[in-house]
Design a protein around this motif. Sequence first.
Motif, mmCIF file in Angstrom:
data_model
loop_
_atom_site.group_PDB
_atom_site.id
_atom_site.type_symbol
_atom_site.label_atom_id
_atom_site.label_comp_id
_atom_site.label_asym_id
_atom_site.label_seq_id
_atom_site.Cartn_x
_atom_site.Cartn_y
_atom_site.Cartn_z
ATOM 1 N N THR A 129 0.775 -1.242 0.049
ATOM 2 C CA THR A 129 0.042 0.007 0.010
ATOM 3 C C THR A 129 0.888 1.297 0.085
ATOM 4 O OG1 THR A 129 -1.660 -1.202 1.056
ATOM 5 C CG2 THR A 129 -1.596 1.245 1.384
ATOM 6 N N ILE A 130 1.932 1.280 0.867
ATOM 7 C CA ILE A 130 2.837 2.300 0.957
ATOM 8 C C ILE A 130 3.434 2.530 -0.432
ATOM 9 C CG2 ILE A 130 5.008 3.302 2.017
ATOM 10 C CD1 ILE A 130 3.902 2.007 4.536
ATOM 11 N N VAL A 131 4.161 1.619 -1.006
ATOM 12 C CA VAL A 131 4.662 1.975 -2.210
ATOM 13 C C VAL A 131 3.805 2.171 -3.348
ATOM 14 C CG1 VAL A 131 6.212 0.452 -3.819
ATOM 15 C CG2 VAL A 131 6.653 0.029 -1.278
ATOM 16 N N THR A 132 2.714 1.557 -3.577
ATOM 17 C CA THR A 132 1.673 2.238 -4.353
ATOM 18 C C THR A 132 1.531 3.411 -4.491
ATOM 19 O OG1 THR A 132 0.540 -0.137 -4.435
ATOM 20 C CG2 THR A 132 -0.700 1.798 -5.475
ATOM 21 N N TRP A 133 1.310 4.164 -3.210
ATOM 22 C CA TRP A 133 1.209 5.492 -3.331
ATOM 23 C C TRP A 133 2.088 6.354 -3.459
ATOM 24 C CZ3 TRP A 133 -2.946 8.294 -3.739
ATOM 25 C CH2 TRP A 133 -4.056 7.809 -3.428
ATOM 26 N N TRP A 134 3.568 5.821 -3.178
ATOM 27 C CA TRP A 134 4.752 6.391 -3.434
ATOM 28 C C TRP A 134 5.192 6.722 -4.893
ATOM 29 C CZ3 TRP A 134 8.657 3.651 0.333
ATOM 30 C CH2 TRP A 134 8.676 4.224 1.480
ATOM 31 N N LEU A 135 4.476 5.543 -5.717
ATOM 32 C CA LEU A 135 4.683 5.449 -7.210
ATOM 33 C C LEU A 135 3.639 6.734 -7.622
ATOM 34 C CD1 LEU A 135 5.244 1.761 -7.924
ATOM 35 C CD2 LEU A 135 6.832 3.673 -7.933
ATOM 36 N N VAL A 136 2.358 6.649 -7.347
ATOM 37 C CA VAL A 136 1.203 7.364 -7.772
ATOM 38 C C VAL A 136 1.577 8.813 -7.518
ATOM 39 C CG1 VAL A 136 -1.057 7.691 -7.689
ATOM 40 C CG2 VAL A 136 -0.292 5.737 -7.732
ATOM 41 N N ALA A 137 1.893 9.348 -6.058
ATOM 42 C CA ALA A 137 2.061 10.676 -5.560
ATOM 43 C C ALA A 137 3.040 11.683 -6.281
ATOM 44 C CB ALA A 137 2.475 10.773 -4.134
ATOM 45 N N PRO A 138 4.208 11.203 -6.852
ATOM 46 C CA PRO A 138 5.227 12.056 -7.408
ATOM 47 C C PRO A 138 4.355 12.228 -8.859
ATOM 48 C CG PRO A 138 6.218 10.131 -6.368
ATOM 49 C CD PRO A 138 4.754 9.939 -5.948
ATOM 50 N N LEU A 139 3.905 11.281 -9.485
ATOM 51 C CA LEU A 139 3.010 11.381 -10.596
ATOM 52 C C LEU A 139 2.032 12.571 -10.822
ATOM 53 C CD1 LEU A 139 3.166 7.822 -12.325
ATOM 54 C CD2 LEU A 139 4.602 9.681 -12.667
ATOM 55 N N ILE A 140 1.376 12.447 -9.547
ATOM 56 C CA ILE A 140 0.158 13.359 -9.385
ATOM 57 C C ILE A 140 0.886 14.927 -9.328
ATOM 58 C CG2 ILE A 140 -1.605 14.216 -7.863
ATOM 59 C CD1 ILE A 140 -2.130 11.443 -7.301
ATOM 60 N N GLY A 141 1.815 14.772 -8.553
ATOM 61 C CA GLY A 141 2.559 16.171 -8.446
ATOM 62 C C GLY A 141 3.097 16.893 -9.664
ATOM 63 N N PHE A 142 3.768 15.875 -10.532
ATOM 64 C CA PHE A 142 4.260 16.415 -11.849
ATOM 65 C C PHE A 142 3.108 16.772 -12.908
ATOM 66 C CE2 PHE A 142 5.287 15.461 -15.997
ATOM 67 C CZ PHE A 142 6.618 16.032 -16.406
ATOM 68 N N TRP A 143 2.177 16.202 -12.699
ATOM 69 C CA TRP A 143 1.161 16.567 -13.945
ATOM 70 C C TRP A 143 0.233 17.592 -13.527
ATOM 71 C CZ3 TRP A 143 1.838 15.625 -18.792
ATOM 72 C CH2 TRP A 143 2.497 14.298 -19.114
ATOM 73 N N VAL A 144 0.099 17.881 -12.204
ATOM 74 C CA VAL A 144 -0.705 18.948 -11.820
ATOM 75 C C VAL A 144 -0.159 20.095 -11.962
ATOM 76 C CG1 VAL A 144 -1.571 20.042 -9.569
ATOM 77 C CG2 VAL A 144 -1.984 17.679 -10.179
ATOM 78 N N CYS A 145 1.402 20.083 -11.602
ATOM 79 C CA CYS A 145 2.051 21.354 -11.721
ATOM 80 C C CYS A 145 2.412 21.617 -13.237
ATOM 81 C CB CYS A 145 3.496 21.312 -11.023
ATOM 82 S SG CYS A 145 3.235 21.174 -9.298
#
Length: 391
Positions: A129-145
């Motif tokens: 669960t932790i690793v999955t969010w670690w992969l998703v969260a930076p992608l969210i930050g990149f694309w939002v910005c």
Amino acid sequence: MIEPLLLIGLVVAIFVGYNIGGATTGPAFGPAVGADVITKTAAAAFMSVFFFVGAFTIGREVVDTLSEGLIDPGVFTLQTSITVLFFIGFALFIGNFFGVPASTSMTTVGAIAALGSASGTLNWAELGTIVTWWLVAPLIGFWVCGVIGRYFYPRINAWINIQRSDNELFIIDTSRRIPRVTISEESTRRELFGAGIVIAIGCLMAFSSGTSNIANAIAPLVGSGDLEMNTGIIIGSVAVGIGAFTIGRRTMETLGNDITHLPLTAAIVIATVSSFIVVALSALGIPASFVVIATMGIVGLGWGRATRTVGVREGVRGEKEATVSVGALSADKEGEELPDIGEEEPEDIPSAGDLFDPGTTGRVILLQNLVPAISTIGAYLVFRFVPVFPF
């Protein structure tokens, strides 16, 4: 009288805290320093204070989680705790030495997971669960910005119109015993408004860091029962403060200037997006890797701004080069008309490298993945093959 082995554990924990201060000060206050809102010394002071507040209030809950959630707490002995802390500190030091802030959460979870894997007590579902969010969260930050940089950044900049002048926002009088800070008469309300926002968000990120990262320094020793919670929080926070005032200057320079040149508006965008993502993850009980999120947010914003003058169709077909128009990227004057996407002004067109440095970006991403790998692989090899540990 402290027994020698416990003294070694405390020294290693302080070393970890020192490197946490170096690794997390850059993401929290790099945008503010890069935009010349505050000095590196002031940023380190804010980091120290708000980290302690976060650690003392909410951080104890994360300490309990990290010392009991991933592995059987009975595996934490003084010997295994020292070994885990050693690999955490050693890996973080490598990242800080090269001026790249690595994720303390990834590095710590990696070392603890290595201990759990070697001892057969690792909770794989929790780790997944932790690793999955670690992969998703930076992608969210990149694309939002990235989307903000490409489509909304000029409008935001025109709306708030925060432009840093060459004047100092604050004047610090060091002639007295206690330094006195006053607002410069030449500072505008817009500058002060923007400075207040970006500093406040930096303090929020420092607070968030305290809630999650204090566990990285003291959880193993608290889990083994050799260190009392409150004492550990104080020791760890002091070590983080020392790291912020020393090696944290290098990571603030990397995240503030090298990757993308940040005007104050960009600093506010990065800090806001990163803070919301970190708070959201913390609410879900996930140890937030805000170092990677903030870094990818900076990369995303720089990329989005650098590609603004290229239309999507032309960019996909390769019909138009991704050059950057100053007029298309920011409203230098209040009320200035902004070109549409794909349009550019004929004069003063710098290359994309003026806003986005691929070389530095590649170095940052490489080391941010390498540091947790060093901690995880190194700890596993020691716990698995060194006969000192009874697994």
